[in-house]
Design a protein around this motif. Sequence first.
Motif, mmCIF file in Angstrom:
data_model
loop_
_atom_site.group_PDB
_atom_site.id
_atom_site.type_symbol
_atom_site.label_atom_id
_atom_site.label_comp_id
_atom_site.label_asym_id
_atom_site.label_seq_id
_atom_site.Cartn_x
_atom_site.Cartn_y
_atom_site.Cartn_z
ATOM 1 N N GLY A 53 13.231 64.739 52.202
ATOM 2 C CA GLY A 53 13.144 63.021 52.367
ATOM 3 C C GLY A 53 12.792 62.561 54.085
ATOM 4 N N HIS A 54 12.456 60.975 53.724
ATOM 5 C CA HIS A 54 11.491 60.481 55.364
ATOM 6 C C HIS A 54 12.387 59.808 56.395
ATOM 7 N N PHE A 55 11.630 59.591 57.117
ATOM 8 C CA PHE A 55 12.929 58.930 58.673
ATOM 9 C C PHE A 55 12.189 58.725 59.543
ATOM 10 N N ARG A 56 12.338 57.699 60.400
ATOM 11 C CA ARG A 56 11.261 57.134 61.614
ATOM 12 C C ARG A 56 11.778 57.892 62.880
ATOM 13 N N ASP A 57 13.262 57.745 63.812
ATOM 14 C CA ASP A 57 13.007 58.102 65.133
ATOM 15 C C ASP A 57 13.916 59.435 64.504
ATOM 16 N N ALA A 58 14.912 59.275 66.070
ATOM 17 C CA ALA A 58 15.671 60.714 66.410
ATOM 18 C C ALA A 58 16.932 59.745 65.917
ATOM 19 N N VAL A 59 17.458 58.936 65.871
ATOM 20 C CA VAL A 59 18.592 58.826 65.366
ATOM 21 C C VAL A 59 18.283 58.688 63.590
ATOM 22 N N ASP A 60 18.012 57.803 63.236
ATOM 23 C CA ASP A 60 17.416 57.735 61.907
ATOM 24 C C ASP A 60 16.788 59.535 61.643
ATOM 25 N N PHE A 61 16.756 60.458 61.867
ATOM 26 C CA PHE A 61 16.123 61.686 61.204
ATOM 27 C C PHE A 61 17.769 62.299 61.050
ATOM 28 N N ARG A 62 19.114 62.383 61.884
ATOM 29 C CA ARG A 62 19.850 62.528 61.743
ATOM 30 C C ARG A 62 21.062 62.236 60.985
ATOM 31 N N ARG A 63 20.485 61.031 61.108
ATOM 32 C CA ARG A 63 21.605 59.534 60.222
ATOM 33 C C ARG A 63 21.524 60.735 58.661
ATOM 34 N N GLN A 64 19.958 60.920 58.066
ATOM 35 C CA GLN A 64 20.071 61.329 56.718
ATOM 36 C C GLN A 64 19.804 63.061 56.488
ATOM 37 N N PHE A 65 19.867 63.537 57.944
ATOM 38 C CA PHE A 65 19.754 65.432 57.760
ATOM 39 C C PHE A 65 20.816 65.584 58.977
ATOM 40 N N PRO A 66 22.179 65.456 58.635
ATOM 41 C CA PRO A 66 22.792 66.189 59.132
ATOM 42 C C PRO A 66 22.916 67.368 60.271
ATOM 43 N N ASP A 67 22.392 68.148 59.702
ATOM 44 C CA ASP A 67 22.629 69.285 60.048
ATOM 45 C C ASP A 67 21.381 69.921 60.578
ATOM 46 N N GLY A 68 20.460 69.050 60.577
ATOM 47 C CA GLY A 68 18.814 69.744 60.675
ATOM 48 C C GLY A 68 17.553 69.609 60.029
ATOM 49 N N ARG A 69 18.416 70.207 58.442
ATOM 50 C CA ARG A 69 17.409 71.036 57.390
ATOM 51 C C ARG A 69 17.189 69.767 56.720
ATOM 52 N N ILE A 70 15.570 70.102 56.745
ATOM 53 C CA ILE A 70 15.126 69.109 55.430
ATOM 54 C C ILE A 70 14.285 69.747 54.303
ATOM 55 N N GLY A 71 15.546 69.625 52.773
ATOM 56 C CA GLY A 71 14.997 70.556 52.122
ATOM 57 C C GLY A 71 15.369 72.031 51.844
ATOM 58 N N ALA A 72 15.818 73.031 52.698
ATOM 59 C CA ALA A 72 15.887 73.700 52.444
ATOM 60 C C ALA A 72 16.899 74.826 52.303
ATOM 61 N N ALA A 73 16.944 75.738 51.746
ATOM 62 C CA ALA A 73 17.831 76.417 51.378
ATOM 63 C C ALA A 73 18.390 77.694 53.059
#
Length: 248
Positions: free
Chosen positions: A198-218
């Motif tokens: 997914g995409h994100f804007r700022d720090a709050v939006d990032f953590r909202r969308q990716f709660p554990d900090g990873r993007i697309g990764a296993a």
Amino acid sequence: MLLQHCAWPEVEAYLEKSTGVIVPIGSTEQHGPNGLVGTDALCPQVLAEAAGEREGIMVAPTLSIGMAQHHLDFPGSITLRPRTLMAVVYDVVQSLARHGFSHIYFLNGHGGNINTVQAAFAEYYSDYSLHKGPSCEAQTRLKMGNWFAGGRVKQISAERFGDKEGSHATCSEISLTQYAYPESIKDVGLSPEQAPEGHFRDAVDFRRQFPDGRIGAASGLANPETGKALFEAGIADLLDEYRAFLDS
């Protein structure tokens, strides 16, 4: 050769033989539950230092804090504003160029640095174009390479991880740090196994969308054996590109 381990006469002697230098640059930011906060700086650092030792290349101190504002909702992340990072890169270039380094190669480990570092290069060249006169050409050559984009590295990543590689806290970067720092391997469970994209804007939006900090990764697929293969591949990719840069 590590610049910070040299005395100044040793640097002066090196410059009589070569005017090239590698500057590792990365970031200090979260990399999910099993990734080190220093991942983006540690990866280019271990590759640059190994290449420098094997080939006698001068390696400058790592610029370990980059443009990482979007990670600030995760404890431990540190950022520079884009304009601050541009100023840091510009001053590092000017300092090295003053002593006679003509080919300054930045080995990058963080995608968020790319546009900012390129903008700093543009500022450096613009000073010559605007202020040094019509017949003055900048003698300093600048280049940035991304260790994770090398041909050998990308091939290993594709073969070992495929579409589970991800785009942040990737299997490859965590594998490389696991090989380089086995004492720091984190044995934690990851849920879901593969993080969403997914995409994100700022720090709050990032953590909202990716709660554990990873993007697309296993990221749980990371392993030190693959890290070793990536280590050797990354050194080979770096040396190929650095030698071509020196010949430019």
